[in-house]
Design a protein around this motif. Structure first.
Motif, PDB file in Angstrom:
ATOM      1  N   ASN A  16       1.120 -12.094  -2.661  1.00  0.00           N
ATOM      2  CA  ASN A  16       1.104 -10.932  -1.767  1.00  0.00           C
ATOM      3  C   ASN A  16       1.808 -11.144  -0.438  1.00  0.00           C
ATOM      4  O   ASN A  16       1.545 -10.429   0.518  1.00  0.00           O
ATOM      5  CB  ASN A  16      -0.332 -10.452  -1.538  1.00  0.00           C
ATOM      6  CG  ASN A  16      -0.920  -9.831  -2.779  1.00  0.00           C
ATOM      7  OD1 ASN A  16      -0.216  -9.225  -3.564  1.00  0.00           O
ATOM      8  ND2 ASN A  16      -2.203 -10.002  -2.969  1.00  0.00           N
ATOM      9  N   GLU A  17       2.685 -12.124  -0.332  1.00  0.00           N
ATOM     10  CA  GLU A  17       3.480 -12.288   0.882  1.00  0.00           C
ATOM     11  C   GLU A  17       4.702 -11.393   0.750  1.00  0.00           C
ATOM     12  O   GLU A  17       5.612 -11.682  -0.013  1.00  0.00           O
ATOM     13  CB  GLU A  17       3.875 -13.748   1.073  1.00  0.00           C
ATOM     14  CG  GLU A  17       2.703 -14.638   1.378  1.00  0.00           C
ATOM     15  CD  GLU A  17       3.110 -16.083   1.564  1.00  0.00           C
ATOM     16  OE1 GLU A  17       4.305 -16.380   1.502  1.00  0.00           O
ATOM     17  OE2 GLU A  17       2.211 -16.901   1.759  1.00  0.00           O
ATOM     18  N   LEU A  30       7.017  -0.774   9.357  1.00  0.00           N
ATOM     19  CA  LEU A  30       7.099  -1.962   8.503  1.00  0.00           C
ATOM     20  C   LEU A  30       6.165  -3.024   9.057  1.00  0.00           C
ATOM     21  O   LEU A  30       5.972  -3.118  10.271  1.00  0.00           O
ATOM     22  CB  LEU A  30       8.531  -2.506   8.492  1.00  0.00           C
ATOM     23  CG  LEU A  30       9.573  -1.544   7.987  1.00  0.00           C
ATOM     24  CD1 LEU A  30      10.548  -1.240   9.100  1.00  0.00           C
ATOM     25  CD2 LEU A  30      10.260  -2.108   6.792  1.00  0.00           C
ATOM     26  N   ARG A  31       5.607  -3.823   8.163  1.00  0.00           N
ATOM     27  CA  ARG A  31       4.777  -4.944   8.569  1.00  0.00           C
ATOM     28  C   ARG A  31       4.827  -6.027   7.502  1.00  0.00           C
ATOM     29  O   ARG A  31       5.160  -5.765   6.340  1.00  0.00           O
ATOM     30  CB  ARG A  31       3.331  -4.523   8.806  1.00  0.00           C
ATOM     31  CG  ARG A  31       2.588  -4.171   7.530  1.00  0.00           C
ATOM     32  CD  ARG A  31       1.166  -3.811   7.806  1.00  0.00           C
ATOM     33  NE  ARG A  31       0.452  -3.579   6.538  1.00  0.00           N
ATOM     34  CZ  ARG A  31      -0.807  -3.224   6.451  1.00  0.00           C
ATOM     35  NH1 ARG A  31      -1.512  -3.045   7.549  1.00  0.00           N
ATOM     36  NH2 ARG A  31      -1.368  -3.047   5.285  1.00  0.00           N
ATOM     37  N   GLU A  32       4.492  -7.240   7.899  1.00  0.00           N
ATOM     38  CA  GLU A  32       4.331  -8.328   6.939  1.00  0.00           C
ATOM     39  C   GLU A  32       2.902  -8.282   6.424  1.00  0.00           C
ATOM     40  O   GLU A  32       1.968  -8.131   7.207  1.00  0.00           O
ATOM     41  CB  GLU A  32       4.567  -9.681   7.621  1.00  0.00           C
ATOM     42  CG  GLU A  32       5.905 -10.271   7.310  1.00  0.00           C
ATOM     43  CD  GLU A  32       5.994 -11.694   7.783  1.00  0.00           C
ATOM     44  OE1 GLU A  32       5.579 -12.597   7.032  1.00  0.00           O
ATOM     45  OE2 GLU A  32       6.481 -11.877   8.896  1.00  0.00           O
ATOM     46  N   SER A  33       2.731  -8.421   5.141  1.00  0.00           N
ATOM     47  CA  SER A  33       1.390  -8.291   4.572  1.00  0.00           C
ATOM     48  C   SER A  33       0.428  -9.344   5.108  1.00  0.00           C
ATOM     49  O   SER A  33      -0.762  -9.088   5.242  1.00  0.00           O
ATOM     50  CB  SER A  33       1.442  -8.368   3.043  1.00  0.00           C
ATOM     51  OG  SER A  33       1.977  -9.611   2.640  1.00  0.00           O
ATOM     52  N   ASP A  34       0.932 -10.533   5.445  1.00  0.00           N
ATOM     53  CA  ASP A  34       0.038 -11.585   5.935  1.00  0.00           C
ATOM     54  C   ASP A  34      -0.129 -11.565   7.456  1.00  0.00           C
ATOM     55  O   ASP A  34      -0.828 -12.402   8.009  1.00  0.00           O
ATOM     56  CB  ASP A  34       0.506 -12.961   5.461  1.00  0.00           C
ATOM     57  CG  ASP A  34       1.874 -13.343   5.980  1.00  0.00           C
ATOM     58  OD1 ASP A  34       2.594 -12.457   6.481  1.00  0.00           O
ATOM     59  OD2 ASP A  34       2.240 -14.521   5.856  1.00  0.00           O
ATOM     60  N   ASP A  35       0.486 -10.595   8.151  1.00  0.00           N
ATOM     61  CA  ASP A  35       0.335 -10.445   9.605  1.00  0.00           C
ATOM     62  C   ASP A  35       0.324  -8.947   9.909  1.00  0.00           C
ATOM     63  O   ASP A  35       1.159  -8.430  10.639  1.00  0.00           O
ATOM     64  CB  ASP A  35       1.489 -11.145  10.332  1.00  0.00           C
ATOM     65  CG  ASP A  35       1.238 -11.325  11.809  1.00  0.00           C
ATOM     66  OD1 ASP A  35       0.095 -11.095  12.250  1.00  0.00           O
ATOM     67  OD2 ASP A  35       2.175 -11.683  12.528  1.00  0.00           O
ATOM     68  N   GLY A  36      -0.636  -8.249   9.327  1.00  0.00           N
ATOM     69  CA  GLY A  36      -0.659  -6.798   9.312  1.00  0.00           C
ATOM     70  C   GLY A  36      -0.839  -6.101  10.638  1.00  0.00           C
ATOM     71  O   GLY A  36      -0.598  -4.900  10.734  1.00  0.00           O
ATOM     72  N   HIS A  37      -1.250  -6.811  11.681  1.00  0.00           N
ATOM     73  CA  HIS A  37      -1.442  -6.140  12.971  1.00  0.00           C
ATOM     74  C   HIS A  37      -0.142  -5.983  13.751  1.00  0.00           C
ATOM     75  O   HIS A  37      -0.100  -5.250  14.732  1.00  0.00           O
ATOM     76  CB  HIS A  37      -2.494  -6.866  13.806  1.00  0.00           C
ATOM     77  CG  HIS A  37      -2.064  -8.202  14.307  1.00  0.00           C
ATOM     78  ND1 HIS A  37      -2.088  -9.323  13.519  1.00  0.00           N
ATOM     79  CD2 HIS A  37      -1.577  -8.582  15.515  1.00  0.00           C
ATOM     80  CE1 HIS A  37      -1.642 -10.344  14.231  1.00  0.00           C
ATOM     81  NE2 HIS A  37      -1.321  -9.924  15.431  1.00  0.00           N
TER      82      HIS A  37
END
Length: 63
Positions: A16-17, A30-37
């Motif tokens: 899930n990265e 857009l966001r990174e799944s492992d840094d969703g904030h």
């Protein structure tokens, strides 16, 4: 802001990265799944220009 679902590519890794995307109020987020904030917000036109440049190799820099 409404709770709009994030979408990820079917090519995402099994762990899930990945980069997730959603449309909100005429913008694209857009966001990174492992840094969703951490969320990047842009226009659809600017994202389309970026993707076109990536596909064309405009950002490939060889030393």
């Amino acid at each position: 802001m409404p709770n709009i679902q994030w979408q990820k590519s079917s090519y995402s890794a099994a762990n899930n990265e990945c980069v997730e995307v959603r449309a909100v109020d005429g913008a694209v987020e857009l966001r990174e799944s492992d840094d969703g904030h951490v969320i990047l917000r842009t226009t659809p036109a600017a994202l389309a220009d970026l993707l076109q440049g990536v596909k064309a190799g405009d950002f490939d820099h060889h030393a």
